[in-house]
Write an enzyme that holds these catalytic residues in place. Sequence first.
Site, PDB file in Angstrom:
ATOM      1  N   LYS A  49       0.835  -1.206   0.000  1.00 22.24           N
ATOM      2  CA  LYS A  49       0.000   0.000   0.000  1.00 22.24           C
ATOM      3  C   LYS A  49       0.871   1.259   0.000  1.00 22.24           C
ATOM      4  O   LYS A  49       0.635   2.203  -0.764  1.00 22.24           O
ATOM      5  CB  LYS A  49      -0.929   0.007   1.230  1.00 22.24           C
ATOM      6  CG  LYS A  49      -2.019  -1.063   1.162  1.00 22.24           C
ATOM      7  CD  LYS A  49      -2.786  -1.233   2.477  1.00 22.24           C
ATOM      8  CE  LYS A  49      -3.756  -2.402   2.384  1.00 22.24           C
ATOM      9  NZ  LYS A  49      -4.569  -2.616   3.595  1.00 22.24           N
ATOM     10  N   GLN A  93      -4.418  -1.062   9.774  1.00 25.73           N
ATOM     11  CA  GLN A  93      -4.386  -2.407   9.193  1.00 25.73           C
ATOM     12  C   GLN A  93      -4.982  -3.410  10.179  1.00 25.73           C
ATOM     13  O   GLN A  93      -4.655  -3.415  11.364  1.00 25.73           O
ATOM     14  CB  GLN A  93      -2.927  -2.782   8.840  1.00 25.73           C
ATOM     15  CG  GLN A  93      -2.777  -4.111   8.111  1.00 25.73           C
ATOM     16  CD  GLN A  93      -3.420  -4.142   6.729  1.00 25.73           C
ATOM     17  OE1 GLN A  93      -3.569  -3.120   6.063  1.00 25.73           O
ATOM     18  NE2 GLN A  93      -3.806  -5.326   6.288  1.00 25.73           N
ATOM     19  N   ASP A 116     -10.846   3.238   4.647  1.00 25.63           N
ATOM     20  CA  ASP A 116     -11.349   1.876   4.442  1.00 25.63           C
ATOM     21  C   ASP A 116     -12.876   1.823   4.364  1.00 25.63           C
ATOM     22  O   ASP A 116     -13.433   0.776   4.023  1.00 25.63           O
ATOM     23  CB  ASP A 116     -10.908   0.978   5.601  1.00 25.63           C
ATOM     24  CG  ASP A 116      -9.559   0.315   5.351  1.00 25.63           C
ATOM     25  OD1 ASP A 116      -9.381  -0.229   4.249  1.00 25.63           O
ATOM     26  OD2 ASP A 116      -8.715   0.331   6.254  1.00 25.63           O
TER      27      ASP A 116
HETATM   28  N1  GUN Z   1      -6.860  -6.457   6.466  1.00 29.79           N
HETATM   29  C1  GUN Z   1      -7.215  -7.200   5.399  1.00 29.79           C
HETATM   30  N2  GUN Z   1      -7.791  -6.435   4.451  1.00 29.79           N
HETATM   31  C2  GUN Z   1      -7.803  -5.167   4.922  1.00 29.79           C
HETATM   32  C3  GUN Z   1      -8.264  -3.918   4.400  1.00 29.79           C
HETATM   33  O1  GUN Z   1      -8.800  -3.810   3.285  1.00 29.79           O
HETATM   34  N3  GUN Z   1      -8.088  -2.852   5.212  1.00 29.79           N
HETATM   35  C4  GUN Z   1      -7.521  -2.943   6.437  1.00 29.79           C
HETATM   36  N4  GUN Z   1      -7.399  -1.836   7.150  1.00 29.79           N
HETATM   37  N5  GUN Z   1      -7.076  -4.076   6.956  1.00 29.79           N
HETATM   38  C5  GUN Z   1      -7.222  -5.188   6.195  1.00 29.79           C
END
Ligand code: GUN
Length: 284
Positions: A49, A93, A116
């Site tokens: 990311k 995350q 998110d």
């Molecule tokens: N863990 C797995 N997928 C995601 C996501 O799309 N966003 C976040 N913040 N954590 C994750």
Amino acid sequence: MTKILDGKKVSEQIFEKIKKEVAKLSKKPKLAVILVGDNPASQIYVNIKQKRAIELGFDSVDLKYPENITEQDLLTVIENLNNDKSVNAILVQLPLPKTINTAKVIEAIAPQKDVDGFHPENIGKLTVNQNPYVVACTARGILELLNYYNINVEGKNVVVIGRSNIVGTPVARLLQNKNATVTVCHSKTVNIKEHTLNADIVVCAIGQPKFLKEDMVKERAVIIDVGINRIDDNKASYTICGDTDFENLLSKASYITPVPKGVGPMTIAGLMQNTFDLYKLQNN
Ligand code: GUN
């Protein structure tokens, strides 16, 4: 002939577009990424990311904390980011360590910076179909991919396998808002096959390697595979596979996403689009 939905190609087009627009800006969109603990998969995702954010010309703040950070300290970190006008987007995350109340942490993020789309205000607006600030990155990525290949969802029977807050629930709502007829199956569904056999589109986000088999889908179904499962071939190597039996579904489906290079890169594209959207929202 089955068509492979090329998430890598589509995501690259989205990245190029954002990069060009960001190059014209004097003040850059800024994404803050919080990682707690040392979960190896989370470390990989967070690195992907941030690398992409920087490549697009975004500013990226990388905040890493040990497993034993207290919930209160994490809430203070978020509060400071909420108050920092230079930060447009905040991502925590998941999963968080068990000692921390995940719902409380997500709720602490300002909805206007919740990249998110997990905050109850954004989920609530999605649920009542009233323009959330953003929708969850994977759900957005899947819709972008279907849209790119002109796959219409209106009136279609869609089965979503998995009801997580991260993927299953938001993608189901988003598809329903696009006038699909959506069935959500999960670990307690008695006969998943009975549902999937009736589906024009199956979105599989169950977290089990090759769960969706050829005999579970109808001819010419569209298959969207959200899974990323690591299969250890031996101690020295591993392979990645999705939640669907790609090789055997290939001749039966009309469209199918590969793993990797399907939904994965589209999730990153969704995150970059969300970051840019929140920046624009905060800067008119
Ligand atoms: N863990 C797995 N997928 C995601 C996501 O799309 N966003 C976040 N913040 N954590 C994750």
